[in-house]
Design a protein around this motif. Sequence first.
Motif, mmCIF file in Angstrom:
data_model
loop_
_atom_site.group_PDB
_atom_site.id
_atom_site.type_symbol
_atom_site.label_atom_id
_atom_site.label_comp_id
_atom_site.label_asym_id
_atom_site.label_seq_id
_atom_site.Cartn_x
_atom_site.Cartn_y
_atom_site.Cartn_z
ATOM 1 N N ASP A 1 0.805 -1.220 0.000
ATOM 2 C CA ASP A 1 0.000 0.000 0.000
ATOM 3 C C ASP A 1 0.841 1.275 0.000
ATOM 4 O OD1 ASP A 1 -2.316 -1.477 -0.076
ATOM 5 O OD2 ASP A 1 -2.712 -1.319 2.076
ATOM 6 N N ASP A 2 1.947 1.287 0.730
ATOM 7 C CA ASP A 2 2.783 2.490 0.786
ATOM 8 C C ASP A 2 3.404 2.796 -0.575
ATOM 9 O OD1 ASP A 2 2.255 2.945 3.465
ATOM 10 O OD2 ASP A 2 4.038 1.866 4.154
ATOM 11 N N LEU A 3 3.937 1.769 -1.217
ATOM 12 C CA LEU A 3 4.536 1.960 -2.532
ATOM 13 C C LEU A 3 3.465 2.336 -3.554
ATOM 14 C CD1 LEU A 3 7.082 1.942 -4.221
ATOM 15 C CD2 LEU A 3 6.820 -0.523 -4.504
ATOM 16 N N ALA A 4 2.310 1.721 -3.465
ATOM 17 C CA ALA A 4 1.200 2.040 -4.370
ATOM 18 C C ALA A 4 0.784 3.498 -4.216
ATOM 19 C CB ALA A 4 0.020 1.119 -4.107
ATOM 20 N N GLN A 5 0.718 3.963 -2.980
ATOM 21 C CA GLN A 5 0.338 5.360 -2.724
ATOM 22 C C GLN A 5 1.389 6.316 -3.281
ATOM 23 O OE1 GLN A 5 -2.623 6.328 -1.390
ATOM 24 N NE2 GLN A 5 -2.052 8.422 -1.840
ATOM 25 N N THR A 6 2.661 6.025 -3.057
ATOM 26 C CA THR A 6 3.742 6.867 -3.585
ATOM 27 C C THR A 6 3.678 6.929 -5.103
ATOM 28 O OG1 THR A 6 5.187 6.391 -1.708
ATOM 29 C CG2 THR A 6 6.256 7.122 -3.741
ATOM 30 N N ALA A 7 3.509 5.777 -5.731
ATOM 31 C CA ALA A 7 3.438 5.720 -7.193
ATOM 32 C C ALA A 7 2.248 6.536 -7.703
ATOM 33 C CB ALA A 7 3.339 4.274 -7.653
ATOM 34 N N ALA A 8 1.102 6.393 -7.068
ATOM 35 C CA ALA A 8 -0.094 7.131 -7.484
ATOM 36 C C ALA A 8 0.111 8.636 -7.333
ATOM 37 C CB ALA A 8 -1.292 6.668 -6.673
ATOM 38 N N GLU A 9 0.702 9.050 -6.228
ATOM 39 C CA GLU A 9 0.963 10.474 -6.007
ATOM 40 C C GLU A 9 1.962 11.015 -7.023
ATOM 41 O OE1 GLU A 9 2.100 10.664 -1.881
ATOM 42 O OE2 GLU A 9 0.036 10.352 -1.212
ATOM 43 N N ASN A 10 2.953 10.206 -7.379
ATOM 44 C CA ASN A 10 3.934 10.636 -8.376
ATOM 45 C C ASN A 10 3.285 10.839 -9.744
ATOM 46 O OD1 ASN A 10 5.773 10.433 -6.323
ATOM 47 N ND2 ASN A 10 7.059 8.904 -7.313
ATOM 48 N N VAL A 11 2.400 9.929 -10.121
ATOM 49 C CA VAL A 11 1.706 10.084 -11.405
ATOM 50 C C VAL A 11 0.801 11.311 -11.362
ATOM 51 C CG1 VAL A 11 0.004 9.089 -12.978
ATOM 52 C CG2 VAL A 11 1.820 7.661 -12.064
ATOM 53 N N ALA A 12 0.104 11.516 -10.265
ATOM 54 C CA ALA A 12 -0.779 12.680 -10.148
ATOM 55 C C ALA A 12 0.021 13.981 -10.229
ATOM 56 C CB ALA A 12 -1.571 12.613 -8.855
ATOM 57 N N SER B 1 9.555 11.958 -10.883
ATOM 58 C CA SER B 1 8.299 11.226 -10.825
ATOM 59 C C SER B 1 8.491 9.730 -10.621
ATOM 60 C CB SER B 1 7.506 11.441 -12.120
ATOM 61 O OG SER B 1 7.198 12.806 -12.275
ATOM 62 N N ARG B 2 9.706 9.263 -10.726
ATOM 63 C CA ARG B 2 9.969 7.832 -10.564
ATOM 64 C C ARG B 2 9.920 7.449 -9.088
ATOM 65 N NH1 ARG B 2 12.825 5.867 -15.587
ATOM 66 N NH2 ARG B 2 12.518 7.630 -16.979
ATOM 67 N N ILE B 3 9.876 6.181 -8.812
ATOM 68 C CA ILE B 3 9.738 5.704 -7.429
ATOM 69 C C ILE B 3 10.836 6.267 -6.526
ATOM 70 C CG2 ILE B 3 9.912 3.654 -5.953
ATOM 71 C CD1 ILE B 3 7.206 3.895 -7.276
ATOM 72 N N GLU B 4 12.075 6.147 -6.927
ATOM 73 C CA GLU B 4 13.165 6.586 -6.054
ATOM 74 C C GLU B 4 13.549 8.040 -6.255
ATOM 75 O OE1 GLU B 4 14.405 5.089 -9.813
ATOM 76 O OE2 GLU B 4 13.575 3.894 -8.230
ATOM 77 N N GLY B 5 12.931 8.723 -7.206
ATOM 78 C CA GLY B 5 13.259 10.129 -7.454
ATOM 79 C C GLY B 5 14.707 10.272 -7.868
ATOM 80 N N TYR B 6 15.316 11.334 -7.440
ATOM 81 C CA TYR B 6 16.730 11.563 -7.736
ATOM 82 C C TYR B 6 17.577 10.709 -6.799
ATOM 83 C CZ TYR B 6 15.073 15.639 -10.244
ATOM 84 O OH TYR B 6 14.423 16.461 -11.116
ATOM 85 N N ASP B 7 18.552 10.007 -7.347
ATOM 86 C CA ASP B 7 19.431 9.219 -6.490
ATOM 87 C C ASP B 7 20.750 9.954 -6.292
ATOM 88 O OD1 ASP B 7 20.965 8.787 -8.807
ATOM 89 O OD2 ASP B 7 20.182 6.773 -9.113
ATOM 90 N N ASP B 8 21.659 9.355 -5.544
ATOM 91 C CA ASP B 8 22.924 10.002 -5.217
ATOM 92 C C ASP B 8 23.778 10.284 -6.436
ATOM 93 O OD1 ASP B 8 22.222 9.930 -2.562
ATOM 94 O OD2 ASP B 8 23.348 8.098 -2.146
ATOM 95 N N LEU B 9 23.584 9.529 -7.500
ATOM 96 C CA LEU B 9 24.391 9.712 -8.697
ATOM 97 C C LEU B 9 23.741 10.649 -9.709
ATOM 98 C CD1 LEU B 9 25.504 6.005 -9.215
ATOM 99 C CD2 LEU B 9 26.753 7.841 -8.062
ATOM 100 N N SER B 10 22.549 11.113 -9.431
ATOM 101 C CA SER B 10 21.817 11.995 -10.332
ATOM 102 C C SER B 10 22.079 13.439 -9.985
ATOM 103 C CB SER B 10 20.322 11.737 -10.245
ATOM 104 O OG SER B 10 20.020 10.421 -10.573
ATOM 105 N N ALA B 11 22.096 14.236 -10.991
ATOM 106 C CA ALA B 11 22.218 15.678 -10.767
ATOM 107 C C ALA B 11 20.845 16.204 -10.379
ATOM 108 C CB ALA B 11 22.701 16.368 -12.029
ATOM 109 N N ASP B 12 20.740 16.750 -9.204
ATOM 110 C CA ASP B 12 19.483 17.331 -8.736
ATOM 111 C C ASP B 12 19.377 18.737 -9.326
ATOM 112 O OD1 ASP B 12 17.408 18.562 -7.338
ATOM 113 O OD2 ASP B 12 17.877 17.490 -5.488
ATOM 114 N N PRO B 13 18.317 19.039 -10.064
ATOM 115 C CA PRO B 13 18.209 20.361 -10.690
ATOM 116 C C PRO B 13 18.110 21.504 -9.685
ATOM 117 C CG PRO B 13 16.173 19.157 -10.953
ATOM 118 C CD PRO B 13 17.166 18.209 -10.352
ATOM 119 N N ALA B 14 17.806 21.192 -8.433
ATOM 120 C CA ALA B 14 17.721 22.229 -7.420
ATOM 121 C C ALA B 14 19.102 22.653 -6.910
ATOM 122 C CB ALA B 14 16.865 21.763 -6.246
ATOM 123 N N ILE B 15 20.110 21.835 -7.160
ATOM 124 C CA ILE B 15 21.468 22.167 -6.723
ATOM 125 C C ILE B 15 22.019 23.253 -7.636
ATOM 126 C CG2 ILE B 15 23.840 21.308 -6.497
ATOM 127 C CD1 ILE B 15 22.639 18.586 -5.794
ATOM 128 N N GLY B 16 22.498 24.300 -7.041
ATOM 129 C CA GLY B 16 23.080 25.397 -7.798
ATOM 130 C C GLY B 16 22.051 26.391 -8.307
#
Length: 96
Positions: free
Chosen positions: A18-29, A80-95
Amino acid sequence: MSDLTDDLAAAFGEETDDDLAQTAAENVAAFAEQYDEALTADTVLDRFEAAPYADFGEAFNWLVGDLAADNEDCTDSRESRIEGYDDLSADPAIGA
Protein backbone atom coordinates in the motif's frame (compact mmCIF):
# COMPACT_ATOMS: atom_id res chain seq x y z
CA MET A 1 -6.28 13.58 -2.83
CA SER A 2 -7.45 13.59 -6.38
CA ASP A 3 -9.59 10.98 -8.08
CA LEU A 4 -6.55 10.08 -10.21
CA THR A 5 -4.48 9.43 -7.09
CA ASP A 6 -7.25 7.39 -5.45
CA ASP A 7 -7.92 5.29 -8.55
CA LEU A 8 -4.25 4.59 -9.18
CA ALA A 9 -3.48 3.84 -5.53
CA ALA A 10 -6.24 1.23 -5.51
CA ALA A 11 -5.07 -0.35 -8.77
CA PHE A 12 -1.37 -0.26 -7.88
CA GLY A 13 -2.27 -1.70 -4.46
CA GLU A 14 -3.17 -4.93 -6.21
CA GLU A 15 0.40 -5.11 -7.55
CA THR A 16 2.48 -4.00 -4.56
CA ASP A 17 2.27 -2.90 -0.93
CA ASP A 18 0.00 0.00 0.00
CA ASP A 19 2.78 2.49 0.79
CA LEU A 20 4.54 1.96 -2.53
CA ALA A 21 1.20 2.04 -4.37
CA GLN A 22 0.34 5.36 -2.72
CA THR A 23 3.74 6.87 -3.58
CA ALA A 24 3.44 5.72 -7.19
CA ALA A 25 -0.09 7.13 -7.48
CA GLU A 26 0.96 10.47 -6.01
CA ASN A 27 3.93 10.64 -8.38
CA VAL A 28 1.71 10.08 -11.40
CA ALA A 29 -0.78 12.68 -10.15
CA ALA A 30 2.04 15.20 -9.69
CA PHE A 31 3.30 14.40 -13.21
CA ALA A 32 -0.22 14.89 -14.58
CA GLU A 33 -0.64 18.18 -12.75
CA GLN A 34 2.65 19.51 -14.12
CA TYR A 35 2.67 18.06 -17.65
CA ASP A 36 -0.60 16.44 -18.71
CA GLU A 37 -3.80 17.46 -16.92
CA ALA A 38 -5.87 15.30 -19.29
CA LEU A 39 -4.12 12.10 -18.14
CA THR A 40 -6.61 9.50 -16.90
CA ALA A 41 -6.23 6.48 -14.66
CA ASP A 42 -7.32 4.23 -17.54
CA THR A 43 -4.55 5.59 -19.78
CA VAL A 44 -1.96 5.15 -17.03
CA LEU A 45 -3.08 1.60 -16.21
CA ASP A 46 -3.15 0.56 -19.88
CA ARG A 47 0.42 1.77 -20.29
CA PHE A 48 1.48 0.19 -17.01
CA GLU A 49 0.15 -3.16 -18.26
CA ALA A 50 2.31 -2.75 -21.38
CA ALA A 51 5.51 -2.35 -19.34
CA PRO A 52 8.17 -4.91 -20.28
CA TYR A 53 9.05 -5.60 -16.62
CA ALA A 54 7.52 -7.88 -14.00
CA ASP A 55 8.92 -5.97 -10.99
CA PHE A 56 6.54 -3.20 -9.91
CA GLY A 57 9.27 -0.59 -9.41
CA GLU A 58 10.87 -1.25 -12.78
CA ALA A 59 7.49 -1.30 -14.53
CA PHE A 60 6.46 1.94 -12.84
CA ASN A 61 9.70 3.70 -13.75
CA TRP A 62 9.26 2.53 -17.35
CA LEU A 63 5.71 3.92 -17.25
CA VAL A 64 6.90 7.33 -16.10
CA GLY A 65 9.56 7.40 -18.82
CA ASP A 66 6.96 6.41 -21.41
CA LEU A 67 4.59 9.16 -20.27
CA ALA A 68 7.43 11.68 -20.33
CA ALA A 69 8.51 10.62 -23.84
CA ASP A 70 5.04 11.57 -25.09
CA ASN A 71 5.26 15.01 -23.53
CA GLU A 72 7.68 17.49 -25.08
CA ASP A 73 7.56 19.71 -21.99
CA CYS A 74 8.97 16.97 -19.74
CA THR A 75 12.70 16.65 -20.28
CA ASP A 76 13.52 14.87 -17.01
CA SER A 77 11.13 12.36 -15.45
CA ARG A 78 13.36 11.28 -12.54
CA GLU A 79 11.41 13.25 -9.95
CA SER A 80 8.30 11.23 -10.83
CA ARG A 81 9.97 7.83 -10.56
CA ILE A 82 9.74 5.70 -7.43
CA GLU A 83 13.16 6.59 -6.05
CA GLY A 84 13.26 10.13 -7.45
CA TYR A 85 16.73 11.56 -7.74
CA ASP A 86 19.43 9.22 -6.49
CA ASP A 87 22.92 10.00 -5.22
CA LEU A 88 24.39 9.71 -8.70
CA SER A 89 21.82 11.99 -10.33
CA ALA A 90 22.22 15.68 -10.77
CA ASP A 91 19.48 17.33 -8.74
CA PRO A 92 18.21 20.36 -10.69
CA ALA A 93 17.72 22.23 -7.42
CA ILE A 94 21.47 22.17 -6.72
CA GLY A 95 23.08 25.40 -7.80
CA ALA A 96 19.75 27.10 -8.42
